[in-house]
Write an enzyme that holds these catalytic residues in place. Structure first.
Site, short mmCIF file in Angstrom:
data_model
loop_
_atom_site.label_atom_id
_atom_site.label_comp_id
_atom_site.label_asym_id
_atom_site.label_seq_id
_atom_site.Cartn_x
_atom_site.Cartn_y
_atom_site.Cartn_z
N PHE A 15 0.82 -1.22 0.00
CA PHE A 15 0.00 0.00 0.00
C PHE A 15 0.86 1.27 0.00
O PHE A 15 0.63 2.19 -0.77
CB PHE A 15 -0.93 0.02 1.22
N ASP A 36 9.14 -5.30 -6.38
CA ASP A 36 8.80 -6.20 -5.28
C ASP A 36 9.42 -7.57 -5.55
O ASP A 36 10.14 -7.75 -6.54
CB ASP A 36 7.27 -6.30 -5.08
N ASN A 125 9.73 0.27 9.05
CA ASN A 125 9.82 0.33 10.52
C ASN A 125 10.56 -0.88 11.11
O ASN A 125 10.57 -1.92 10.49
CB ASN A 125 8.41 0.40 11.12
N HIS A 180 10.84 7.62 15.97
CA HIS A 180 9.49 7.48 15.43
C HIS A 180 8.77 6.43 16.27
O HIS A 180 8.65 5.28 15.89
CB HIS A 180 9.57 7.02 13.97
#
Length: 312
Positions: A15, A36, A125, A180
Site C-alpha cells: 500500500f 517487489d 519500521n 518514530h
C-alpha cells in the site's frame, strides 16, 4: 546532449510503496520503477500499468513500470525503501526488527549494485534502526541515507492542531524531534499557526492531548484499520522529501539523520530538523532545548537504542 527525466525507484509495492509511486508520478518528479519480490511480480506490474493508464486522465507525463528485477532500477537518482513486513495490532515496532533488518540488508545490496550514486530514503519500521542498517550496509556517506518519520509525525501534529483551531492546515507549522515511536518529542515551543505561537492559541491541557495523540498517531490508524498500517500520509511525506532533493529546494524538514555530536548524540540515526536539498541532508539544525525537552529527547534516544540493541 539529451535531457533525461529523473529516475526514482520504490522498493516494496504494498500500500505505501504503490501509493508513493503514484504520487511521485502525478507530481512528475521522474520516471518511477516499482519493485517487489519475484512472487509478487505480476501484481506489481499490474499496479504500475494501472497507474500509467491513469496518466492521460490526470494529465501527467511519467513512465511507471513494475518489476522484480533490480537491473530495471539501474542509475536511479533516488531509491525509496518501503519493503518489509507490516505492523499488526498488538505488535510493537521492536517485534519487526529482525525480519525487517534482513530485508534491508538484501535490498541495500541490490540498490548499491545498480545505483551507486543514488540517495536512499527509508520508511520501513522501526525506521530509525532500519535507516542505520541501510547506512552501514550501503557504505554511502551520511547525507545520502535518510529516514522518513518527522514529516509524517509533523503532518499528524499539524492536522490535529488545525482541527482544534478550525483553521487551514497550511497555516500550521511544527516540529517533531526524536525517534518514530511513542517517545517522539513534538516541539510545541517551535510550532506556530499563522506565525502565532500555539501556546498563545490553545490551552495547555488541549495541547498536551494533541501531543499525546500525535505520539500514538500510527497506532491509532493501525487499530482502526484492523489490518496493516497507515499509507496515504506516509506516502505523501515520502514524496515531499523526494521533491526537496530532486528540485534542490533546500527545505527545512524533519528527517532521520545520522548524528555526529549534534544534540549531544553520536553514531545514531534520529529525527531532527534538517535542510533537505540536492545534496540530501545538507545540514542538521540544532535548536535550543529546555531541560524538559532534553529529558524527553534522551528518553526517545533510549528507545531507539533499545531497538538498535536487537540489530544483528
Amino acid at each position: 546532449m539529451t535531457m533525461k527525466r529523473k529516475k526514482i525507484s520504490v522498493i516494496g509495492a504494498g500500500f505505501t510503496g504503490a501509493t508513493t509511486a503514484f504520487i511521485l508520478a502525478q507530481k512528475e518528479l521522474g520516471d518511477v520503477v516499482l519493485v517487489d519480490i519475484p512472487q509478487l511480480e505480476n501484481p506489481t506490474k499490474g499496479k504500475a500499468l494501472d497507474m500509467l493508464e491513469s496518466s492521460p486522465v490526470l494529465g501527467f507525463d511519467a513512465n511507471i513500470i513494475g518489476t522484480s528485477d533490480y537491473a530495471d532500477t539501474a542509475d536511479s537518482d533516488i531509491v525509496v525503501i518501503t519493503a518489509g513486513i507490516a505492523r499488526k495490532p498488538g505488535m510493537s515496532r521492536d517485534d519487526l526488527v529482525t525480519t525487517n533488518q534482513k530485508i534491508m540488508k538484501q535490498v541495500t545490496k541490490e540498490v548499491v549494485k545498480y545505483s551507486p550514486n543514488c540517495y536512499i530514503i527509508v520508511l520501513t519500521n522501526p525506521v530509525d534502526a532500519m535507516t542505520y542498517t541501510v547506512f552501514k550496509e550501503s557504505g554511502f556517506p551520511k547525507n545520502r541515507v535518510i529516514g522518513q518519520s518527522g514529516v509524517l509525525d509533523t503532518a499528524r501534529f499539524r492536522t490535529f492542531v488545525a482541527q482544534e483551531l478550525n483553521i487551514s492546515v497550511k497555516d500550521v507549522t511544527g516540529f517533531v524531534l526524536g525517534g518514530h515511536g511513542d517517545d517522539m518529542v513534538p516541539l510545541v515551543r517551535y510550532s506556530y499557526a499563522g506565525g502565532i505561537p500555539l501556546e498563545k492559541l490553545i490551552p495547555k491541557d488541549r495541547l498536551d492531548a494533541i501531543v499525546e495523540r500525535t505520539r500514538k498517531g500510527g497506532g491509532e490508524i493501525v487499530n482502526l484499520l484492523g489490518n496493516g498500517s497507515a499509507y496515504y500520509a506516509p506516502a505523501a511525506s515520502l514524496a515531499e522529501m523526494v521533491e526537496a532533493i530532486i528540485k534542490d529546494q533546500r527545505r527545512i524538514l524533519p528527517a532521520i539523520a545520522y548524528l555526529e555530536g549534534e544534540y549531544g548524540y553520536e553514531g545514531i540515526y534520529l529525527g531532527v530538523p534538517t535542510i533537505l536539498g540536492g545534496n540530501g541532508i545538507e545540514k542538521v539544525i540544532e535548536l535550543e532545548l529546555t531541560e524538559e525537552e532534553k529529558a524527553a529527547l534522551a528518553k526517545s534516544v533510549e528507545s531507539v537504542k533499545n531497538v538498535m540493541r536487537v540489530l544483528e
